[in-house]
Design a protein around this motif. Structure first.
Motif, PDB file in Angstrom:
ATOM      1  N   VAL A 119      11.106 -29.222  -9.258  1.00 46.66           N
ATOM      2  CA  VAL A 119      10.404 -29.423  -8.019  1.00 46.66           C
ATOM      3  C   VAL A 119      10.876 -28.578  -6.940  1.00 46.66           C
ATOM      4  N   THR A 120      10.210 -28.205  -6.390  1.00 43.93           N
ATOM      5  CA  THR A 120      10.512 -27.291  -4.919  1.00 43.93           C
ATOM      6  C   THR A 120       9.787 -27.858  -3.991  1.00 43.93           C
ATOM      7  N   ALA A 121      10.533 -27.770  -2.661  1.00 49.91           N
ATOM      8  CA  ALA A 121       9.878 -28.145  -1.514  1.00 49.91           C
ATOM      9  C   ALA A 121      10.335 -27.217  -0.473  1.00 49.91           C
ATOM     10  N   CYS A 122       9.001 -26.466   0.244  1.00 54.18           N
ATOM     11  CA  CYS A 122       9.136 -25.626   1.153  1.00 54.18           C
ATOM     12  C   CYS A 122       8.769 -26.136   2.248  1.00 54.18           C
ATOM     13  N   CYS A 123       9.628 -25.844   3.444  1.00 52.80           N
ATOM     14  CA  CYS A 123       9.369 -26.285   4.650  1.00 52.80           C
ATOM     15  C   CYS A 123       8.909 -25.227   5.453  1.00 52.80           C
ATOM     16  N   LEU A 124       7.511 -24.960   5.713  1.00 51.73           N
ATOM     17  CA  LEU A 124       6.874 -24.181   6.591  1.00 51.73           C
ATOM     18  C   LEU A 124       6.670 -24.398   8.018  1.00 51.73           C
ATOM     19  N   ALA A 125       7.196 -23.637   8.745  1.00 52.27           N
ATOM     20  CA  ALA A 125       7.290 -24.018  10.375  1.00 52.27           C
ATOM     21  C   ALA A 125       5.901 -23.395  10.925  1.00 52.27           C
ATOM     22  N   LYS A 126       5.499 -24.224  11.585  1.00 50.00           N
ATOM     23  CA  LYS A 126       4.183 -23.782  12.231  1.00 50.00           C
ATOM     24  C   LYS A 126       4.348 -23.253  13.827  1.00 50.00           C
ATOM     25  N   PRO A 127       3.603 -22.461  14.527  1.00 50.25           N
ATOM     26  CA  PRO A 127       3.807 -22.011  15.800  1.00 50.25           C
ATOM     27  C   PRO A 127       3.743 -23.326  16.665  1.00 50.25           C
ATOM     28  N   ASP A 128       2.913 -24.117  16.687  1.00 48.16           N
ATOM     29  CA  ASP A 128       3.137 -25.392  17.538  1.00 48.16           C
ATOM     30  C   ASP A 128       4.075 -26.519  17.432  1.00 48.16           C
ATOM     31  N   ASN A 129       5.336 -25.943  16.869  1.00 49.33           N
ATOM     32  CA  ASN A 129       6.397 -26.730  16.788  1.00 49.33           C
ATOM     33  C   ASN A 129       6.262 -27.788  15.859  1.00 49.33           C
ATOM     34  N   ILE A 133       5.040 -29.182   4.575  1.00 47.18           N
ATOM     35  CA  ILE A 133       5.810 -29.316   3.474  1.00 47.18           C
ATOM     36  C   ILE A 133       4.932 -28.904   2.216  1.00 47.18           C
ATOM     37  N   LEU A 134       5.227 -27.645   1.528  1.00 44.78           N
ATOM     38  CA  LEU A 134       4.535 -27.373   0.348  1.00 44.78           C
ATOM     39  C   LEU A 134       5.551 -27.759  -0.811  1.00 44.78           C
ATOM     40  N   TYR A 135       4.856 -28.381  -1.815  1.00 48.24           N
ATOM     41  CA  TYR A 135       5.392 -28.847  -3.076  1.00 48.24           C
ATOM     42  C   TYR A 135       4.845 -28.056  -4.290  1.00 48.24           C
ATOM     43  N   ASN A 136       5.715 -27.853  -5.313  1.00 47.12           N
ATOM     44  CA  ASN A 136       4.906 -27.340  -6.394  1.00 47.12           C
ATOM     45  C   ASN A 136       4.294 -28.244  -7.453  1.00 47.12           C
ATOM     46  N   VAL A 137       4.831 -29.487  -7.338  1.00 49.90           N
ATOM     47  CA  VAL A 137       4.207 -30.654  -8.038  1.00 49.90           C
ATOM     48  C   VAL A 137       4.018 -31.974  -7.148  1.00 49.90           C
ATOM     49  N   GLN A 138       3.402 -32.857  -7.426  1.00 50.59           N
ATOM     50  CA  GLN A 138       2.937 -34.216  -6.580  1.00 50.59           C
ATOM     51  C   GLN A 138       4.337 -34.821  -6.710  1.00 50.59           C
ATOM     52  N   VAL A 139       4.818 -35.323  -5.505  1.00 51.13           N
ATOM     53  CA  VAL A 139       5.853 -36.274  -5.544  1.00 51.13           C
ATOM     54  C   VAL A 139       5.557 -37.650  -4.851  1.00 51.13           C
ATOM     55  N   SER A 140       6.308 -38.321  -4.905  1.00 53.76           N
ATOM     56  CA  SER A 140       6.174 -39.862  -4.490  1.00 53.76           C
ATOM     57  C   SER A 140       6.368 -39.861  -3.228  1.00 53.76           C
ATOM     58  N   LYS A 141       5.751 -41.135  -2.454  1.00 52.07           N
ATOM     59  CA  LYS A 141       5.977 -41.281  -1.146  1.00 52.07           C
ATOM     60  C   LYS A 141       7.363 -41.353  -0.753  1.00 52.07           C
ATOM     61  N   LYS A 142       8.434 -41.874  -1.258  1.00 47.54           N
ATOM     62  CA  LYS A 142       9.672 -41.817  -0.903  1.00 47.54           C
ATOM     63  C   LYS A 142      10.271 -40.395  -1.072  1.00 47.54           C
ATOM     64  N   ALA A 143       9.972 -39.746  -2.096  1.00 44.33           N
ATOM     65  CA  ALA A 143      10.647 -38.304  -2.242  1.00 44.33           C
ATOM     66  C   ALA A 143       9.797 -37.690  -1.110  1.00 44.33           C
ATOM     67  N   HIS A 144       8.588 -37.869  -0.491  1.00 40.30           N
ATOM     68  CA  HIS A 144       8.052 -37.042   0.604  1.00 40.30           C
ATOM     69  C   HIS A 144       8.676 -37.451   1.940  1.00 40.30           C
ATOM     70  N   TRP A 145       9.142 -38.715   2.049  1.00 44.35           N
ATOM     71  CA  TRP A 145       9.950 -39.165   3.109  1.00 44.35           C
ATOM     72  C   TRP A 145      11.332 -38.366   3.241  1.00 44.35           C
ATOM     73  N   LYS A 146      11.919 -38.353   2.143  1.00 46.88           N
ATOM     74  CA  LYS A 146      13.241 -37.539   2.022  1.00 46.88           C
ATOM     75  C   LYS A 146      12.944 -36.056   2.542  1.00 46.88           C
ATOM     76  N   ALA A 147      11.945 -35.462   1.946  1.00 44.93           N
ATOM     77  CA  ALA A 147      11.532 -34.099   2.158  1.00 44.93           C
ATOM     78  C   ALA A 147      11.271 -34.089   3.703  1.00 44.93           C
ATOM     79  N   LYS A 148      10.658 -35.076   4.264  1.00 45.53           N
ATOM     80  CA  LYS A 148      10.377 -34.987   5.728  1.00 45.53           C
ATOM     81  C   LYS A 148      11.826 -34.824   6.699  1.00 45.53           C
TER      82      LYS A 148
END
Length: 158
Positions: A119-129, A133-148
């Protein structure tokens, strides 16, 4: 004596509590005058000018030049990659732009991410602060919360 007063109060109460309804409200009916209609003739709507046609229809027109603007590549995309080693232990690997004090947040994400795949999580910054989060596979809500949590700290948006 008390009994006599109590009986008198019970008998006299309905007579004293008689409440008459108020008189219905009175109001005047409003009157409206009809507006007068104008006697001028109706006007026609303005006509829009038609685009000019070329004088010679056989004359070739200039082709439109369409410029394709490539999408800019992400400048910085801090990543955490969760892999399982040969001993069955879950490991977190980070890109160079992740500060060492943020490793524990990435390890928390890896602990909740799917175990059977990489699993890879990439944090892509946008210009508006904000970030995405880009994942290579689907993750659970809990994993998404941890990635946030990982992304907000790594991109210093908290």
């Amino acid at each position: 004596m008390r009994l006599a007063l109590l009986i008198f109060a019970l008998i006299a109460t309905p007579a004293l509590a008689r409440d008459l309804p108020p008189a219905p409200p009175t109001y005047e009916q409003p009157t409206f005058e009809r507006p007068t209609t104008p006697t001028t003739p109706p006007t026609t709507p303005p006509t829009t000018p038609t685009p000019q046609q070329p004088d010679d229809p056989d004359e070739p027109q200039e082709p439109r030049v369409v410029k394709a603007v490539p999408k800019p590549a992400p400048v910085s995309c801090p990543k955490v990659k969760c892999v399982t080693d040969e001993n069955g232990h879950r490991r977190a690997m980070f890109t160079a732009d992740v500060q060492p004090d943020m490793y524990y947040l990435g390890r928390n994400f890896c602990a909740t991410a799917p175990k059977d795949v990489e699993v890879t999580a990439c944090c892509l910054a946008k210009p508006d602060n904000t970030y995405q989060i880009l994942y290579n596979v689907q993750v659970s809500k809990k994993a998404h919360w941890k990635a946030k949590q990982f992304c907000t700290c790594v991109l210093e948006l908290d």
